[in-house]
Scaffold this active site. Structure first.
Site, short mmCIF file in Angstrom:
data_model
loop_
_atom_site.label_atom_id
_atom_site.label_comp_id
_atom_site.label_asym_id
_atom_site.label_seq_id
_atom_site.Cartn_x
_atom_site.Cartn_y
_atom_site.Cartn_z
N ARG A 20 0.82 -1.22 0.00
CA ARG A 20 0.00 0.00 0.00
C ARG A 20 0.85 1.26 0.00
O ARG A 20 0.34 2.37 -0.12
CB ARG A 20 -0.93 0.01 1.20
CG ARG A 20 -1.97 -1.08 1.12
CD ARG A 20 -3.31 -0.57 1.57
NE ARG A 20 -4.35 -1.54 1.34
CZ ARG A 20 -5.46 -1.63 2.05
NH1 ARG A 20 -5.66 -0.77 3.02
NH2 ARG A 20 -6.36 -2.53 1.78
N HIS A 157 -4.44 9.10 32.50
CA HIS A 157 -4.89 8.14 33.50
C HIS A 157 -4.88 6.71 32.97
O HIS A 157 -4.88 6.49 31.76
CB HIS A 157 -6.30 8.49 34.00
CG HIS A 157 -7.36 8.42 32.93
ND1 HIS A 157 -7.53 9.39 31.97
CD2 HIS A 157 -8.29 7.47 32.65
CE1 HIS A 157 -8.52 9.07 31.17
NE2 HIS A 157 -9.01 7.90 31.55
N CYS A 190 9.48 -16.62 26.58
CA CYS A 190 10.94 -16.65 26.77
C CYS A 190 11.60 -16.96 25.43
O CYS A 190 12.62 -16.36 25.06
CB CYS A 190 11.33 -17.70 27.80
SG CYS A 190 10.95 -17.25 29.51
N GLU A 295 -11.72 -6.47 9.49
CA GLU A 295 -11.22 -6.79 10.83
C GLU A 295 -12.34 -7.29 11.74
O GLU A 295 -12.19 -8.31 12.41
CB GLU A 295 -10.56 -5.55 11.46
CG GLU A 295 -9.20 -5.20 10.86
CD GLU A 295 -9.27 -4.46 9.53
OE1 GLU A 295 -10.39 -4.10 9.10
OE2 GLU A 295 -8.22 -4.25 8.91
#
Ligand code: ZN
Ligand code: ZN
Ligand code: ZN
Length: 317
Positions: A20, A157, A190, A295
């Site tokens: 794109r 916040h 890990c 999506e």
């Protein structure tokens, strides 16, 4: 060539649409004016929030303050958890807010590392306290920065929502980690950081913490921060690891802030549920694109910035 990539562990797919032709600079945010107005979170207006739960003070004044959300998503006032055929149950839990700074307009990356360590300590102590309620199965800690990322108030916040269920995403990651462990005898996270350490997706690392852009990034400039040691919760971090984690968070947010002009973002913590073993990590999702039909309808996400480009961009300047 556009690429179809699968998440390290989950059945979650992303189309990395480099064709794109979008460049990082296309995402630099235009200046937006913040309208001055009354702020519930500013010092002097403490009486306008529900009664305070906890605070950190410096020189007799608060620098971090935690209080219940005025419009909570979950509450403990709804009696026993019941289930019927429709799995109808009260949204049991608690919903709190942490104002990380008394200074209106100050962003998280502008706080000192020591201050950020205290913010992490506040998250950690609230998680610990909220988990004492045996009906609470998970404590979600997340931040919405900027309107496009869901923040309804400008004053910086974090929100904390204690839930009576383990959220599906955390459950999926924990279950995938368990399966991976049973097959290979190690923790996938890990293994992930060890392999990303030598990849083009590495952003920064020090002795204790690593930050990289995940292989199947769903958001442009998505970044993950995790302790290198296998640690399950914030509480398990040593002082040194916590400081390193705070430094890394500051550094990543600083780069994001500087290079894209304070873009909106979310971040959330994933830590082990009570009965699981999940490697602690923070996922940072800048909100520069929006999910749309593809999506929402397929859960296949199109991301126009390859994570390799994003990592390169983080390392610049
Ligand atoms: Zn304010
Ligand atoms: Zn691990
Ligand atoms: Zn995660």
């Amino acid at each position: 060539m556009n690429e179809l990539r699968k998440d390290y562990l989950l059945d979650r797919w992303v189309i990395i649409a480099s064709d794109r032709g979008k460049r990082p600079t296309d995402f630099v945010r235009k200046e937006i004016e913040e309208k001055p107005g009354f702020c519930y979170f500013c010092p002097g207006n403490e009486h306008t929030t529900p009664p305070e739960i906890s605070r950190v003070e410096e020189g007799g004044k608060w620098i971090i303050r935690c209080f219940p959300n005025k419009y909570p998503a979950t509450t403990t006032e709804c009696g026993e958890i019941r289930e019927n055929l429709l799995t109808k149950m009260p949204a049991y839990g608690r919903h709190e807010v942490v104002a990380e700074t008394p200074n209106h307009g100050q962003h998280l990356d502008e706080l000192s590392v020591d201050h950020l360590v205290k913010v992490l300590d506040m998250y950690s102590s609230r998680i610990k306290e909220l988990k004492k309620d045996e009906k609470i199965r998970y404590v979600m800690v997340f931040k919405n920065q900027g309107k496009e990322a869901g923040a309804s108030l400008d004053h910086s916040h974090t929100q904390i929502i204690a839930l009576s269920v383990v959220p599906p995403l955390v459950k999926a990651e924990t279950e995938a980690a368990r399966k991976y462990g049973a097959e290979r005898g190690s923790c996938p996270f890990c293994d992930i950081w060890r392999s990303e350490k030598d990849s083009e997706r590495l952003i920064f690392e020090d002795e204790n913490t690593i930050a990289f852009t995940p292989y199947a990034s769903r958001f442009p400039f998505e970044a993950w921060i995790m302790p290198k040691r296998h640690v399950r919760t914030l509480e398990e971090l040593s002082d040194l690891e916590k400081k390193s984690f705070a430094e890394m968070l500051k550094k990543i947010l600083r780069r994001l802030h500087m290079s894209l002009n304070k873009p909106p973002y979310n971040f959330w913590l994933h830590h082990s549920p009570e009965d699981g073993d999940l490697h602690l990590h923070l996922e940072l999702a800048p909100r520069l694109s929006s999910f749309a039909g593809m999506e929402y309808g397929s859960e296949v996400v199109i991301n126009v910035i390859p994570p390799e480009t994003a990592a390169f961009h983080y390392k610049q300047r």
